[in-house]
Motif scaffolding. Structure first.
Motif, short mmCIF file in Angstrom:
data_model
loop_
_atom_site.label_atom_id
_atom_site.label_comp_id
_atom_site.label_asym_id
_atom_site.label_seq_id
_atom_site.Cartn_x
_atom_site.Cartn_y
_atom_site.Cartn_z
N ARG A 197 13.76 -6.27 -0.02
CA ARG A 197 14.59 -5.19 -0.05
C ARG A 197 14.15 -3.89 0.92
N TRP A 198 14.53 -4.25 2.11
CA TRP A 198 14.02 -3.19 3.09
C TRP A 198 14.46 -1.79 2.84
N GLY A 199 15.65 -1.47 2.33
CA GLY A 199 16.13 -0.31 2.19
C GLY A 199 15.07 0.41 1.03
N SER A 209 -8.63 1.71 14.26
CA SER A 209 -7.58 1.76 13.24
C SER A 209 -7.35 0.36 12.82
N THR A 210 -7.04 0.20 11.53
CA THR A 210 -6.56 -1.11 10.90
C THR A 210 -4.95 -1.46 10.57
N ILE A 211 -4.39 -0.31 11.36
CA ILE A 211 -2.94 -0.40 11.25
C ILE A 211 -2.38 -1.55 12.15
N ILE A 212 -1.26 -2.10 11.85
CA ILE A 212 -0.62 -3.30 12.78
C ILE A 212 0.18 -2.71 13.57
N PRO A 213 0.02 -2.49 14.85
CA PRO A 213 0.85 -1.86 15.71
C PRO A 213 2.29 -2.26 15.95
N GLU A 214 2.49 -3.55 15.73
CA GLU A 214 3.69 -4.19 15.87
C GLU A 214 4.74 -4.26 14.69
N LEU A 215 4.13 -3.61 13.64
CA LEU A 215 4.99 -3.20 12.37
C LEU A 215 5.33 -1.96 12.28
N THR A 216 6.41 -1.70 11.52
CA THR A 216 6.79 -0.27 11.24
C THR A 216 5.92 0.51 10.27
N VAL A 217 6.06 1.73 10.13
CA VAL A 217 5.33 2.48 9.37
C VAL A 217 5.34 2.16 8.05
N ALA A 218 6.87 1.92 7.50
CA ALA A 218 6.88 1.37 6.09
C ALA A 218 6.24 0.09 6.07
N GLU A 219 6.26 -0.76 6.87
CA GLU A 219 5.97 -2.21 6.82
C GLU A 219 4.27 -2.07 6.42
N ASN A 220 3.76 -1.38 7.36
CA ASN A 220 2.26 -0.86 7.16
C ASN A 220 1.81 -0.55 5.77
N LEU A 221 2.66 0.35 5.35
CA LEU A 221 2.42 1.24 4.09
C LEU A 221 2.28 -0.08 2.78
N ARG A 271 3.10 -5.94 -0.26
CA ARG A 271 3.59 -5.46 -1.59
C ARG A 271 4.84 -4.99 -1.58
N HIS A 272 5.87 -5.59 -0.75
CA HIS A 272 7.40 -5.56 -0.70
C HIS A 272 7.97 -5.77 -1.81
N ASP A 273 9.14 -4.89 -1.98
CA ASP A 273 10.01 -5.21 -3.22
C ASP A 273 11.06 -6.37 -2.69
N ARG A 282 12.43 3.55 1.41
CA ARG A 282 12.54 4.67 0.60
C ARG A 282 11.14 4.97 0.13
N LYS A 283 10.66 4.09 -0.68
CA LYS A 283 9.35 4.33 -1.05
C LYS A 283 8.40 4.83 -0.03
N ALA A 284 8.30 4.36 1.11
CA ALA A 284 7.57 4.75 1.98
C ALA A 284 7.68 6.46 2.47
N ARG A 285 8.97 6.53 2.44
CA ARG A 285 9.40 8.05 2.71
C ARG A 285 8.88 9.17 1.65
N GLU A 286 8.97 8.62 0.20
CA GLU A 286 8.59 9.17 -0.96
C GLU A 286 7.16 9.42 -1.01
N LEU A 287 6.32 8.39 -0.68
CA LEU A 287 4.94 8.19 -0.58
C LEU A 287 4.39 9.33 0.35
N LEU A 288 5.07 9.22 1.78
CA LEU A 288 4.54 10.30 2.77
C LEU A 288 4.94 11.77 2.62
N ASP A 289 6.04 11.70 1.69
CA ASP A 289 6.51 13.04 1.31
C ASP A 289 5.45 13.67 0.16
#
Length: 500
Positions: free
Chosen positions: A117-119, A91-103, A107-109, A123-130
């Protein structure tokens, strides 16, 4: 009517590393909406082709196109991400970061003052996964996800860049049967949404289950491309190996007078397995079959000294090693091939010689000192006996193919002349030829009089066993003698009663 151009096409691709020809005029064409398999032995050129198709390496000759257009410049990483992504076995996922931070890494707003803007990110992470039907909490640490969900997360991240061509590199190597079925369902769902896959696997039955087309590479060259349904399994294996597949000879099994080399009695480990009892005789090969969370791995790791049972006993050749002690297990005569060679099996930057002799420093010189010539001599013998493809014992293990890395792990397990060899998923992620070689070596070990315990959910690993113990939900629920049918063993592993 003009046909759509292929999602990706490589023609006449040649790639050399010094004197080594990694690809020679290789070719592949992958059409839209396919799940296209790429198979071949280690060293066939699969990994090099993937590095070319993902823009990590430039070919020395040949052309790569996406949708009929030439591939971007290597430096234009954003353009590559919009065209292709690879979900690797590691895996290339960074385990110490959250799912949203990895996604949305890098590319953070950002709001005033450049603050993230963590909120909005969540929100964008949830929309992407949905959007891609991935059921994962965006606030949890990625390191807390299981392998299956990490893979879905990586696929979703790739799709977020705009890529609709995904390379899956050995995606099932660490998944159990139920998780594999869910992965295949997700692949089929994404295909219907316009995503195309290149599927790389050493498990040929998976090619026939999920893929439309298969391409075979051998010795750095393209050998054939065929519709999966038109290619018998025997012909596929022959294309990969350069010869027809043959059936292995039946083993004699242990003699009636063979002594017991492993006796597990009433062993339990809280949360993993309960009241497990079995024995292994000298010259006997015993299998522990079960799904990924059945407890079979934990039982094998207890025998090898990686875990300490909370109840019961483990005896090796009449002695009881200190529970949870690998050195004690080694002294008792246990050789061990762990589940994950990358994390547990070897030290990547150390040489073949150093890795292969980690368990026998006392044989390499007096008073704890290591004689380099003695070590290298032992390593050369090991390289010859296990047919490790390497220029010499000084090469770092990281420079070997997966099959040869696993041979080094096997060599280390055999270095102390074990009375009991314990293996967990010994052929995971290796090519067909290496798989046959490793299993043949296991048979040799048993024929020499050592006992063997194989914990695996891979049927080919279990076929050479004299008997197979099925572990389900932490208990041994069945003992199946040699000669079983696939459906019989799989049903027992999944807890299904075929007579019910």
């Amino acid at each position: 009517m003009v046909a759509d151009p292929p999602v990706v096409e490589a023609t006449g691709v040649t790639k050399r590393f010094g004197s080594t020809v990694a690809l020679h005029e290789a070719a592949i064409r992958i059409d839209r909406g396919q799940t296209h398999a790429l198979v071949g032995r280690n060293g066939a050129g699969k990994s090099t082709l993937v590095s070319v198709l993902t823009g990590l390496q430039a070919p020395d000759a040949g052309v790569v196109t996406f949708g009929g257009e030439r591939a971007p410049r290597l430096a234009d990483r954003d353009a590559w991400r919009r065209r292709v992504a690879c979900v690797y076995q590691r895996s290339t996922i960074i385990p110490e970061l959250t799912v949203a931070e990895n996604l949305f890494l890098n590319r953070h707003d950002r709001g005033r003052g450049g603050l993230i803007r963590w909120g909005t990110v969540r929100r964008k992470a949830r929309e992407l996964l949905d959007t891609w039907s991935v059921d994962v909490d965006v606030r949890v640490l990625a390191g807390d996800l299981d392998v299956e969900r990490r893979q879905f997360l990586e696929i979703a991240r790739a799709l977020s860049f705009g890529a609709r061509f995904i390379i899956l590199d050995e995606p099932t190597a660490q998944l159990d049967g139920a998780a594999i079925a869910r992965l295949f369902t997700r692949i089929e769902d994404l295909q219907r949404q316009g995503v195309t896959f290149l599927f790389i696997s050493h498990h040929l039955q998976e090619v026939y289950e999920i893929c439309d087309t298969v391409t075979v590479f051998r010795d750095a060259r393209h050998v054939l491309t065929s519709a999966v349904g038109d290619l018998p399994r025997a012909e596929l294996i022959a294309a990969m190996t350069g010869g027809a597949a043959g059936a292995g000879a039946a083993r004699r099994g242990p003699s009636a007078e063979a002594p017991t080399v492993l006796d597990v009695s009433g062993a339990s480990l809280r949360g993993s397995y309960t009241d497990v009892s079995f024995h292994v005789r000298a010259g006997e090969v015993v299998g522990l079959a079960g799904a990924a969370n059945s407890g079979r791995v934990e039982v094998a790791e207890t025998v090898a000294g990686l875990r300490a049972a909370t109840a019961g006993t483990v005896e090796v050749d009449g002695s009881r090693p200190v529970p949870g002690s690998v050195p004690a297990a080694l002294r008792a005569g246990v050789g061990f091939v762990p589940q994950d060679r990358h994390r547990q099996g070897y030290v990547a930057q150390m040489s073949i010689a150093d890795n292969g002799t980690l368990t026998i420093p006392d044989r390499l010189g007096p008073a704890g000192l290591i004689d380099g010539r003695r070590r290298d001599g032992f390593a050369r013998s090991m390289i010859e006996k296990l047919a490790i493809k390497a220029p010499g014992p000084e090469l770092p293990v990281s420079g070997l193919s997966g099959g040869n890395q696993q041979k080094v792990v096997m060599a280390r397990a055999l270095a102390n002349d074990p009375k009991l060899l314990v293996l967990i998923n010994p052929t995971a992620g290796v090519d067909v030829r290496s798989k046959e070689f490793l299993l043949g070596k296991v048979e040799e070990v048993a024929e020499s009089g050592s006992g063997v315990l194989i914990a695996s959910d891979e049927l080919d690993d279990l076929r050479l066993c004299d008997r197979v113990l099925v572990v389900f939900q932490g208990r041994v629920v069945a003992e199946i003698p040699r000669g079983w049918h696939d459906h019989q063993l799989v049903a027992a592993m999944e807890g299904v009663d075929l007579d019910g």
